[in-house]
Design a protein around this motif. Structure first.
Motif, PDB file in Angstrom:
ATOM      1  N   UNK A 288     -14.344 -28.393  51.583  1.00  0.00           N
ATOM      2  CA  UNK A 288     -12.436 -29.044  50.673  1.00  0.00           C
ATOM      3  C   UNK A 288     -12.966 -27.938  49.679  1.00  0.00           C
ATOM      4  N   UNK A 289     -13.017 -26.113  49.586  1.00  0.00           N
ATOM      5  CA  UNK A 289     -13.034 -25.177  48.905  1.00  0.00           C
ATOM      6  C   UNK A 289     -12.696 -24.818  49.494  1.00  0.00           C
ATOM      7  N   UNK A 290     -11.637 -23.656  48.001  1.00  0.00           N
ATOM      8  CA  UNK A 290     -11.292 -22.560  48.642  1.00  0.00           C
ATOM      9  C   UNK A 290     -11.917 -21.756  47.204  1.00  0.00           C
ATOM     10  N   UNK A 291     -11.806 -20.349  48.098  1.00  0.00           N
ATOM     11  CA  UNK A 291     -12.133 -19.602  47.441  1.00  0.00           C
ATOM     12  C   UNK A 291     -11.528 -17.950  47.059  1.00  0.00           C
ATOM     13  N   UNK A 292     -11.648 -16.950  46.509  1.00  0.00           N
ATOM     14  CA  UNK A 292     -10.970 -16.193  46.141  1.00  0.00           C
ATOM     15  C   UNK A 292     -11.478 -15.286  45.757  1.00  0.00           C
ATOM     16  N   UNK A 293     -11.974 -13.651  45.966  1.00  0.00           N
ATOM     17  CA  UNK A 293     -12.140 -12.630  45.108  1.00  0.00           C
ATOM     18  C   UNK A 293     -11.764 -11.417  45.562  1.00  0.00           C
ATOM     19  N   UNK A 294     -11.583 -11.072  43.895  1.00  0.00           N
ATOM     20  CA  UNK A 294     -11.117  -9.766  43.247  1.00  0.00           C
ATOM     21  C   UNK A 294      -9.398 -10.020  43.597  1.00  0.00           C
ATOM     22  N   UNK A 295      -9.029 -10.514  43.088  1.00  0.00           N
ATOM     23  CA  UNK A 295      -7.374 -11.161  42.694  1.00  0.00           C
ATOM     24  C   UNK A 295      -6.533  -9.967  41.825  1.00  0.00           C
ATOM     25  N   UNK A 296      -5.820  -9.120  42.573  1.00  0.00           N
ATOM     26  CA  UNK A 296      -4.901  -8.204  41.617  1.00  0.00           C
ATOM     27  C   UNK A 296      -3.820  -8.696  41.463  1.00  0.00           C
ATOM     28  N   UNK A 297      -2.755  -8.370  40.732  1.00  0.00           N
ATOM     29  CA  UNK A 297      -1.441  -8.303  40.590  1.00  0.00           C
ATOM     30  C   UNK A 297      -1.215  -7.384  39.503  1.00  0.00           C
ATOM     31  N   UNK A 298      -0.883  -6.465  40.340  1.00  0.00           N
ATOM     32  CA  UNK A 298      -0.523  -4.813  39.607  1.00  0.00           C
ATOM     33  C   UNK A 298       0.851  -4.269  39.434  1.00  0.00           C
ATOM     34  N   UNK A 299       1.272  -3.764  38.400  1.00  0.00           N
ATOM     35  CA  UNK A 299       2.648  -2.940  38.890  1.00  0.00           C
ATOM     36  C   UNK A 299       1.880  -1.981  39.027  1.00  0.00           C
ATOM     37  N   UNK A 300       3.244  -0.981  39.803  1.00  0.00           N
ATOM     38  CA  UNK A 300       3.025   0.127  40.924  1.00  0.00           C
ATOM     39  C   UNK A 300       3.661   0.945  39.427  1.00  0.00           C
ATOM     40  N   UNK A 301       3.917   0.683  38.415  1.00  0.00           N
ATOM     41  CA  UNK A 301       3.912   2.228  37.823  1.00  0.00           C
ATOM     42  C   UNK A 301       3.285   2.028  36.542  1.00  0.00           C
ATOM     43  N   UNK A 302       2.923   2.918  35.929  1.00  0.00           N
ATOM     44  CA  UNK A 302       2.421   2.367  34.410  1.00  0.00           C
ATOM     45  C   UNK A 302       3.221   2.266  33.247  1.00  0.00           C
ATOM     46  N   UNK A 303       2.485   2.554  32.217  1.00  0.00           N
ATOM     47  CA  UNK A 303       3.584   1.373  30.793  1.00  0.00           C
ATOM     48  C   UNK A 303       4.356   2.133  30.613  1.00  0.00           C
TER      49      UNK A 303
ATOM     50  N   UNK B  51       5.470  -6.069  31.095  1.00  0.00           N
ATOM     51  CA  UNK B  51       4.874  -5.660  32.627  1.00  0.00           C
ATOM     52  C   UNK B  51       4.181  -6.379  31.652  1.00  0.00           C
ATOM     53  N   UNK B  52       3.423  -7.206  33.223  1.00  0.00           N
ATOM     54  CA  UNK B  52       2.280  -8.400  34.035  1.00  0.00           C
ATOM     55  C   UNK B  52       1.567  -7.647  34.205  1.00  0.00           C
ATOM     56  N   UNK B  53       0.290  -7.839  33.842  1.00  0.00           N
ATOM     57  CA  UNK B  53      -0.787  -6.969  34.394  1.00  0.00           C
ATOM     58  C   UNK B  53      -2.365  -8.268  35.075  1.00  0.00           C
ATOM     59  N   UNK B  54      -2.492  -8.254  36.069  1.00  0.00           N
ATOM     60  CA  UNK B  54      -3.512  -9.649  36.259  1.00  0.00           C
ATOM     61  C   UNK B  54      -4.578  -9.184  37.444  1.00  0.00           C
ATOM     62  N   UNK B  55      -5.565  -9.550  36.844  1.00  0.00           N
ATOM     63  CA  UNK B  55      -6.811  -8.930  37.382  1.00  0.00           C
ATOM     64  C   UNK B  55      -7.916 -10.277  37.128  1.00  0.00           C
ATOM     65  N   UNK B  56      -8.344 -10.499  38.617  1.00  0.00           N
ATOM     66  CA  UNK B  56      -9.753 -11.300  38.299  1.00  0.00           C
ATOM     67  C   UNK B  56     -10.961 -11.776  39.419  1.00  0.00           C
ATOM     68  N   UNK B  57     -12.128 -11.493  38.949  1.00  0.00           N
ATOM     69  CA  UNK B  57     -13.004 -10.943  39.801  1.00  0.00           C
ATOM     70  C   UNK B  57     -13.358 -12.392  40.937  1.00  0.00           C
ATOM     71  N   UNK B  58     -13.063 -13.586  40.332  1.00  0.00           N
ATOM     72  CA  UNK B  58     -13.743 -14.246  41.134  1.00  0.00           C
ATOM     73  C   UNK B  58     -12.521 -15.896  40.548  1.00  0.00           C
ATOM     74  N   UNK B  59     -12.496 -16.576  41.905  1.00  0.00           N
ATOM     75  CA  UNK B  59     -11.335 -17.922  41.605  1.00  0.00           C
ATOM     76  C   UNK B  59     -11.631 -19.081  42.544  1.00  0.00           C
ATOM     77  N   UNK B  60     -11.779 -20.074  42.445  1.00  0.00           N
ATOM     78  CA  UNK B  60     -12.315 -21.610  43.262  1.00  0.00           C
ATOM     79  C   UNK B  60     -11.970 -22.548  42.928  1.00  0.00           C
TER      80      UNK B  60
END
Length: 559
Positions: free
Chosen positions: A250-265, A278-287
């Motif tokens: 019953x475990x779900x693990x995700x590595x290196x999650x990116x929600x990245x804008x396609x354009x610069x600020x 403009x939202x920039x999200x980045x996570x190394x590990x989600x479990x």
């Protein structure tokens, strides 16, 4: 005597030779027989089970009778477009349309005895090599309450049961096209490297009633690499380096999650034509642990007892050189966005670790970008959900965080979101001590055209109550030796420079150098802010705190 032994020897040799010859004949004839039977059974079962919607084809079949092995090469399962259109007209079309193929399907350890005498398909393993799966999800209203045949009912005419020790799908190329929202273009999800293992698969009359089994199996585990999913917004890309899941654990693990804008600020709001967050999200590990497996796999909903988020970045930026979005009356707060999300989620506890949170703005008056940031943010979120049953049971989502404001001041903060409020009610507050006020110059120069020359905060304690329309603050700020410079933009160079006279007026007349001043009580900052239509969540909090600080630093008595 010798003659008798010779006769026995010749008889044994003759019998052995005859059996050997019979074995050769059977090894040649039985595979042909079973190949024809298997071919007919496959084609017939696919056509019958799908109401003639699907057809199966393949390049060849090899069967090894003694070992009970079989291999099917170049398998293709394709829908008949003519039949599908007819089913749509008859209001009998399914919600999902499949187009499947595989380079090789290997069957191991098939029990011919069970198949021939008990109509039971029993095998040790199934390996599907390099399958390609294209699925189109186009739900039909008439299918909502339509009775459907169970998987066992679909096979019961041909087989009494199916038992497979292990099913492995190796290196799957998977595409899922979602056509639920007819007002938008179909959303595509692609998984280029998916590995799936199913163990202990049993399909019979009894297994359908066994609620402890998931999809008739003891365990389902998957691993996917290089996921790219639809973000719901053409300005972003949503990627995950690796996703793994086990129904048994019953475990779900995700590595290196990116929600990245396609354009610069600088380009983001220019392309939109208005001042957009403009939202920039980045996570190394989600479990996620103790996941509700059936809701995850069958309903595509994520409910878990615990969610751990490690080493992340949350960066929000706004270019205020552009006007507000004319099509948007107001910006939704985080909990309002969560409640409007299509995917249902629920987490009893979320643990956030080593995350950086940043909010920045570009001020058109100075043409500079200022930002407040919080480093090394650790915290917990309780009751994070958008499920109506959960909200009814407990409408409060509480966040507690420990962080470093501007990389130095230790800040303890809280947020309480009312998930049941239509007005977006929330409250927040924080405490901080021993902070060098010159650390905020990067913000005050760009956004307020002022710089702090000296000043040290010994205590900050604030509480904010807000909704979609307004906010109010009560703030205690104790500090010493405050001195500022008032700035202006130089017409020739475009740089900020000191305004000497106004700086002297500010320090000697307008500003309170200390709080408390000698012989006087501590001044408390109070204020209300009417929320602007284009004011986001982070912007409103920063704006409200600024109003409270200004009331302490500039205020005189109760004025």
């Amino acid at each position: 005597m010798q003659t008798r032994y010779k006769k026995w020897l010749l008889w044994i040799l003759g019998l052995g030779g005859g059996l050997f010859l019979l074995g050769l004949l059977l090894s040649w004839w039985l595979p042909v027989l079973f190949k024809d039977k298997l071919d007919n059974a496959l084609r017939e079962s696919v056509v019958n089970a799908s109401d003639s919607l699907y057809q199966i084809s393949y390049d060849g079949i090899d069967i090894n009778i003694p070992l009970g092995n079989a291999e099917v090469r170049g398998v293709k399962l394709t829908p008949d477009s003519t039949v599908y259109r007819q089913l749509v007209q008859m209001k009998n079309a399914p919600n999902d349309l499949f187009d499947l193929q595989a380079a090789r399907v290997q069957l191991r350890g098939i029990s011919l005895w069970q198949l021939l005498f008990f109509k039971s398909l029993r095998m040790g393993g199934v390996l599907i090599n390099r399958p390609v799966a294209n699925i189109v999800h186009d739900p039909k209203d008439y299918n909502e309450n339509k009775p459907r045949k169970s998987p066992y009912e679909l096979i019961s005419k041909l087989l009494n049961s199916i038992r497979i020790d292990k099913i492995s799908l190796d290196n799957v190329d998977f595409t899922f096209e979602d056509r639920r929202d007819t007002s938008k273009e179909p959303q595509k999800s692609e998984l280029k490297k998916l590995y799936l293992d199913v163990t202990g698969f049993v399909l019979d009359e009894e297994s359908e009633k066994d609620t402890s089994r998931l999809f008739f199996s003891d365990d389902i585990s998957l691993r996917a690499e290089g996921l790219e999913l639809p973000s719901g917004n053409k300005q972003y890309i949503f990627k995950m380096a690796e996703l793994s899941f086990s129904s048994k654990d019953s475990t779900l693990q995700v590595k290196k999650v990116l929600y990245k804008p396609l354009l610069s600020k600088n380009e983001f709001s220019r392309a939109a034509g208005y001042a957009a967050d403009r939202l920039d999200l980045e996570f190394n590990d989600i479990k996620a642990t103790q996941v509700d497996v059936k809701r995850f796999l069958m309903d595509r909903q994520l409910f878990a007892k615990r969610l751990d988020i490690d080493a992340g970045l949350i960066d929000v930026d706004k270019d205020k050189r552009y006007p507000a979005d004319p099509s948007r009356k107001s910006y939704l707060y985080p909990h309002q966005l969560l409640l409007k999300a299509k995917t249902k989620v629920g987490f009893e506890k979320v643990y956030l670790k080593s995350t950086r949170v940043r909010y920045g703005e570009l001020n058109p008056k100075t043409d500079q970008r200022g930002a407040v940031y919080f480093d090394g943010t650790n915290g917990t979120i309780t009751n994070l959900t958008n499920d109506s049953a959960w909200v009814k049971k407990n409408p409060r989502c509480r966040v507690n965080v420990n962080t470093r404001f501007m990389g130095t001041g230790k800040l303890n903060a809280y947020f309480v979101f009312n998930l049941a409020s239509r007005a977006g009610d929330f409250s927040c507050g924080g405490k901080m001590s021993d902070f060098d006020m010159t650390k905020v110059n990067g913000v005050t120069k760009a956004l307020a055209k002022a710089s702090v020359q000296s000043g040290r905060v010994s205590k900050l304690d604030f509480n904010i109550n807000a909704n979609s329309v307004q906010s109010s603050i009560n703030l205690q700020l104790q500090y010493d030796n405050l001195e500022v410079n008032v700035l202006k933009v130089d017409d020739e160079t475009g740089r900020l420079k000191k305004r000497g006279f106004l700086s002297r007026v500010a320090n000697n007349i307008v500003l309170n150098e200390n709080n408390p001043r000698e012989g006087r009580p501590i001044r408390v900052g109070e204020g209300e802010v009417l929320r602007a239509e284009d004011e986001s969540f982070f912007n409103l909090i920063w704006h409200t705190i600024f109003v409270g600080i200004k009331d302490v630093v500039i205020g005189r008595g109760k004025k």
